[in-house]
Design a protein around this motif. Structure first.
Motif, short mmCIF file in Angstrom:
data_model
loop_
_atom_site.label_atom_id
_atom_site.label_comp_id
_atom_site.label_asym_id
_atom_site.label_seq_id
_atom_site.Cartn_x
_atom_site.Cartn_y
_atom_site.Cartn_z
N UNK A 1 2.75 3.93 -8.79
CA UNK A 1 2.66 2.55 -9.28
C UNK A 1 3.99 1.87 -8.99
N UNK A 2 4.07 1.04 -7.96
CA UNK A 2 5.34 0.44 -7.55
C UNK A 2 6.01 -0.35 -8.68
N UNK A 3 7.34 -0.29 -8.69
CA UNK A 3 8.15 -1.11 -9.60
C UNK A 3 9.46 -1.43 -8.92
N UNK A 4 10.06 -2.54 -9.33
CA UNK A 4 11.31 -2.95 -8.72
C UNK A 4 11.11 -3.41 -7.29
N UNK A 5 12.01 -2.98 -6.40
CA UNK A 5 11.99 -3.43 -5.00
C UNK A 5 11.51 -2.29 -4.11
N UNK A 6 10.50 -2.56 -3.30
CA UNK A 6 10.00 -1.53 -2.38
C UNK A 6 10.90 -1.45 -1.15
N UNK A 7 11.27 -0.24 -0.76
CA UNK A 7 12.13 -0.01 0.40
C UNK A 7 11.24 0.23 1.61
N UNK A 8 10.89 -0.86 2.27
CA UNK A 8 9.91 -0.81 3.35
C UNK A 8 10.35 0.12 4.47
#
Length: 358
Positions: free
Chosen positions: A68-75
């Motif tokens: 479950x993503x949170x904060x900033x995704x590091x693409x």
């Protein structure tokens, strides 16, 4: 110089703005045979107070692979590590944690004190328990710069005391010959470091124990005119150790930590150090200009063990006292003598000089 451990407790408490309630020694201090055990006791007692109130926390960056993503995704990392194939995102987010620098310093200091040869079994067990209580705090290798990077957000009083204590321990530990343990340096012989402690002790003592004077360090301007362009910029700063001021009187105190108050060549009488008298008289001259209309007195205060000195002089229109306080006595006697330096009347000035002072 040998000073009883109870008196050292008071000296460091005042120096670090940690005033004993009712001038009573904290429980457990009596059992400390030396400074290493005293500092271990102070570290344990005050860190436990922090733990009961809640250790300070700070936001620290965390990088995790999450469903479950949170904060900033590091693409970039997600593409490189192909995390989407696993149905996860690699995210960077801030999390509130106890793993901040000042807690790391406390933990590192506790570990260092455990390695001191003279640490008692009781203090060693207390430090081991503290390390377990700080298990979520990272282990770091202390350096001098660690203390300069500390930023306190709350509970500044206790944390400030602990940072001063930890820094003092850091600079006092010496590795033993085989490197397996440490020894605590005889810091009472270190006139440079103990001069700072002794000065801060006296300044905070007078700030806390009396109400007739305002207490501060005083920055004074030289009574000098620069005859050469730019010459004023290279004059040294003139800052008193302790200035006590009221509407009627100013007392300038110079704190001097030396093993011997009087000095002299073998076979000749010992005397006061002339440079100390010159320095104090310079302060008194400039204090007269800074505080016109007040009596300006001065005192040189030294530590002593076994022999007290208290002599008064009149130099020009200033009264000057030189005192060596015997620190190898009951604290109540030391307390009263320190207050006596400013409470007892100096030798009275002649009436003509008294009129000139006003």
């Amino acid at each position: 110089m040998t000073i009883p451990i109870q008196n050292l407790y008071y000296i460091f408490c005042y120096a670090w703005s940690h005033f004993p309630a009712g001038a009573q020694v904290d429980v457990g201090i009596d059992d400390c045979p030396d400074l290493a055990n005293l500092f271990a006791r102070l570290l344990l007692d005050n860190t436990h107070r922090l733990i009961r109130r809640g250790l300070d926390r700070g936001y620290l960056e965390q990088v995790e692979e999450l469903k479950a993503p949170r904060g900033r995704m590091l693409i970039d990392r997600m593409i490189k590590e192909q995390s989407l194939r696993r149905g996860a995102a690699i995210c960077s987010f801030d999390e509130l944690r106890h793993d901040v620098l000042h807690n790391q310093i406390i933990k590192a200091t506790a570990r260092s004190l455990m390695s001191v040869e003279s640490i008692s079994k009781r203090q060693h067990e207390g430090l081991a328990l503290l390390l377990r209580q700080l298990s979520l705090v990272s282990d770091i290798r202390l350096t001098g710069s660690s203390f300069r990077r500390v930023q306190l957000s709350r509970d500044r009083h206790l944390y400030g005391l602990l940072m001063r204590l930890c820094e003092f321990v850091f600079y006092s530990l010496l590795p033993d010959e085989n490197g397996a343990s440490s020894k605590f340096a005889d810091i009472l012989k270190d006139e440079v470091r103990m001069s700072t402690v002794f000065e801060e002790f006296l300044r905070n003592f007078y700030a806390h124990e009396q109400s007739d004077f305002r207490v501060k360090r005083d920055n004074m301007t030289w009574d000098a005119d620069a005859l050469t362009p730019g010459a004023g910029a290279i004059l040294p700063t003139m800052e008193t150790d302790i200035s006590l001021t009221s509407s009627e009187r100013t007392i300038v105190i110079d704190a001097k930590y030396y093993k011997e108050t009087l000095v002299g060549r073998p076979g000749f009488p010992k005397r006061l150090r002339s440079t100390h008298l010159y320095q104090l008289f310079t302060y008194l001259h400039h204090a007269t200009l800074r505080y016109p209309g007040t009596l300006v007195d001065g005192a040189l205060v030294y530590p002593a063990v076994g022999t007290s000195i208290s002599v008064d002089y009149q130099v020009s229109n200033h009264r000057l006292r030189v005192v060596a306080i015997d620190l190898n006595r009951a604290w109540k006697e030391i307390h009263d003598d320190l207050l006596g330096i400013i409470d007892r009347d100096f030798a009275p000035l002649p009436s003509d000089l008294l009129a000139d002072a006003h």
